[in-house]
Scaffold this active site. Sequence first.
Site, PDB file in Angstrom:
ATOM      1  N   ARG A   1     -11.922   6.958  -2.709  1.00 23.88           N
ATOM      2  CA  ARG A   1     -11.261   5.598  -2.142  1.00 23.88           C
ATOM      3  C   ARG A   1     -11.538   4.415  -2.541  1.00 23.88           C
ATOM      4  O   ARG A   1     -12.783   3.892  -3.098  1.00 23.88           O
ATOM      5  CB  ARG A   1     -11.193   5.544  -0.923  1.00 23.88           C
ATOM      6  CG  ARG A   1     -10.213   6.776   0.074  1.00 23.88           C
ATOM      7  CD  ARG A   1      -9.674   5.821   2.075  1.00 23.88           C
ATOM      8  NE  ARG A   1      -8.962   5.653   1.704  1.00 23.88           N
ATOM      9  CZ  ARG A   1      -7.590   6.166   1.894  1.00 23.88           C
ATOM     10  NH1 ARG A   1      -7.714   6.744   2.053  1.00 23.88           N
ATOM     11  NH2 ARG A   1      -6.590   4.932   2.143  1.00 23.88           N
TER      12      ARG A   1
ATOM     13  N   HIS B   1      -4.003  -5.502   1.708  1.00 25.15           N
ATOM     14  CA  HIS B   1      -3.548  -5.644   3.393  1.00 25.15           C
ATOM     15  C   HIS B   1      -4.916  -7.678   2.983  1.00 25.15           C
ATOM     16  O   HIS B   1      -4.485  -8.123   1.844  1.00 25.15           O
ATOM     17  CB  HIS B   1      -4.672  -4.228   3.514  1.00 25.15           C
ATOM     18  CG  HIS B   1      -4.121  -3.511   3.662  1.00 25.15           C
ATOM     19  ND1 HIS B   1      -3.033  -2.389   4.065  1.00 25.15           N
ATOM     20  CD2 HIS B   1      -4.611  -2.131   3.100  1.00 25.15           C
ATOM     21  CE1 HIS B   1      -3.071  -1.658   3.546  1.00 25.15           C
ATOM     22  NE2 HIS B   1      -3.971  -0.641   2.697  1.00 25.15           N
TER      23      HIS B   1
ATOM     24  N   CYS C   1       0.585  -1.442   0.181  1.00 24.28           N
ATOM     25  CA  CYS C   1       0.238  -0.042  -0.420  1.00 24.28           C
ATOM     26  C   CYS C   1       0.530   0.976  -0.366  1.00 24.28           C
ATOM     27  O   CYS C   1       2.114   2.126  -1.002  1.00 24.28           O
ATOM     28  CB  CYS C   1      -1.525  -0.155   0.499  1.00 24.28           C
ATOM     29  SG  CYS C   1      -1.854   1.031   1.130  1.00 24.28           S
TER      30      CYS C   1
END
Lengths: 446, 251
Positions: free
Chosen positions: B126, B189, B93
């Site tokens: 996002r 993640h 990330c």
Amino acid sequence: MKLRRVLAVRAAKLVGKISRKMGRQGVTWAGLVARLIYPDILQDLAGQLRGKSFIVCGTNGKTTTNNLLCSAIEAEGKKIICNRTGSNMQNGVVAAFVLAADHHGKIDADYACIEIDEASTLRVLPRFKPDFMVLTNLFRDQLDRYGEIDMTMEILKKAMQMAPDMVLLINGDDSLSTALAMDAGNRYLTYGISEKVFDGDENSEIREGRFCKKCGAKMKYHFYHYSQLGDYECPNCGFKRPKIVYDASHIFVGDHLEFDVENRRICANYRGFYNIYNILAAYSAGRASGLSMNHFQDTLTHFNPENGRMEHFFIDGTKVELNLAKNPAGFNQNIAAVMEDETPKDIIILINDRFQDGEDVSWLWDVDFDRFKEETICSITVTGIRCLDMRLRLKYVDIPAQVERNVEKAIREKIKNGVGNLYVLVNYTGLYSTRNTLKRMEEESR
Amino acid sequence: MKLTIGHLYPDLLNLYGDRGNIQCMMKRCEWRGIEAQTISYRLEDPIDFDKLDIVLLGGGSDREQMLVCSRLKEIRDDFKRFVEKDGVVLAICGGYQLLGNFYETKDGKIEGLGLVDLYTVQKKGRLIRNIIIKSELFERPIVGFENHGGRTCIKDNKPLGKVIYGKGNDGKSGYEGVIYKNVIGTYLHGPVLPKNPDLCDYILKKALERKYGSVELLPLDDTQEHQANEYIVKRYEDKMQNLKEEILRRI
């Protein structure tokens, strides 16, 4: 406007009743309907309060703090409005007022204690200017919903500035809350614990706020209570833990909790160090608003939150404790509280990933589950939508776990074949249904 | 055999259970009798890349990435040498974004390490959801969770995989992550390694081979890992589930 108010109140009450009949809590829809009919309903009803109003925000401990504050103020002989069910978004807040109004849209109350989800403050505060905001703490929680903790702080800062006369009551041990309060510019009061309670410093725990929110330099901690809560100081810009107004001392943490504040000894029949903060926050809020809080100990002794926070059930000879654990800071505190019980125990962990839980379950890896590697833990059962992730998390600290997708079956199995001492730890969307299941099982076993 | 993992700046870059990736690598070494240690570096610590076999660069908030950025300039040359000498890197990330030339946010441009020729631009909205990708390297899909505002353009570099469900590098190209030499950058993640043991073992194997030549890893019982992985894969094979989550996301 009066007609609209009356219409909104009556319609909301009706909707609340119908949705309760359908087995829901019914609060959210009631709030929505009231708002659609009369957008300024909150302003109107809140304006009728005779005394002070509080809102309670923060990552962990909102519901417990708010409900305890509400009970404590009632014990001082005041009439109060409160969103006890924990419906803390805009509609839940509106519903608390609407459902408390009479059929003429009149409120008969002195105080209001309202818990609000941080993200919802921006929608509530334009219409409702409370006298006090209690900010319990700021931890990482549901990063997929809030983005990151910095964004939550930005939101709260804006909210605080919408109500410049609102006094903040903050946990002074939390550097993030303190920096936020200073930044927002509202008047603030503090509560906290100035003495070191735990020995050793466990550096493994994931902590926010290692770096100064004001200047970015690395903070110096004289000690930690847990997570980032402790006694801190920035060697670069001088930002440090403020002077504490409501300071708890002579702390006892074990099978119950005790501490002194303002020369009063407070005892609570709870475990879990974090509950000292919840109790202290509620006490301080009452005091800050000018109440004597002479009945506080009495309230605490008889306080039964009945909302799945450390709630006890007795089912066929097994003692069951249900608790909410929805983020790393909260879960670590929960584990510490469970381990205060040194007798043999079984554990059930329920992990869901619905929207309200946070869809990302990465946070499980930020919880220190290795502390469950003790002989007194007889078994761990994992359940919930993401039970397989939970089992895998435990595998990587060498703890075996059984999978049982059905919560009720998991509980029944441990009541039948367990050691008679069961802890059920669940995250948010599992709480209401698990609590209902346990209540039903308790009634059936009588 | 011995592996040394360098964890860069966990003080600042430790969002979303990155710690789990370290735990996963350590355990999978331990279970095979391979000695492994992790060195956590703070911002002020000097880093001797010659001592490291694997480098983990995690994600942080934009503010924290800014704090790390100035320090990165000082280690850039050493880090570059490590990468060019086939050092193994896992960047997640924010760490993935820092691998590139720059990360442009609404508040300004963060200069990257320039280890891989890619760049990231922050855009509105996002990209947040579970994600499934298929990499040529492994038979099983890689699953994880993505949550990023930045859109990464990997130019002519090889992606880690093709997006089966989710958004990936930029929400448009249909690809996720990057592979350059022994560097893996990804938005995933989860943390990414525990549910994708093939990826974890790939990283361990590359690191061991760089040091000891040809290596075969002992097989482990990965039933629990695979079951957790398959749960996500199956969940999004169900078109109704996709639709339901899409609707819930929009209201």
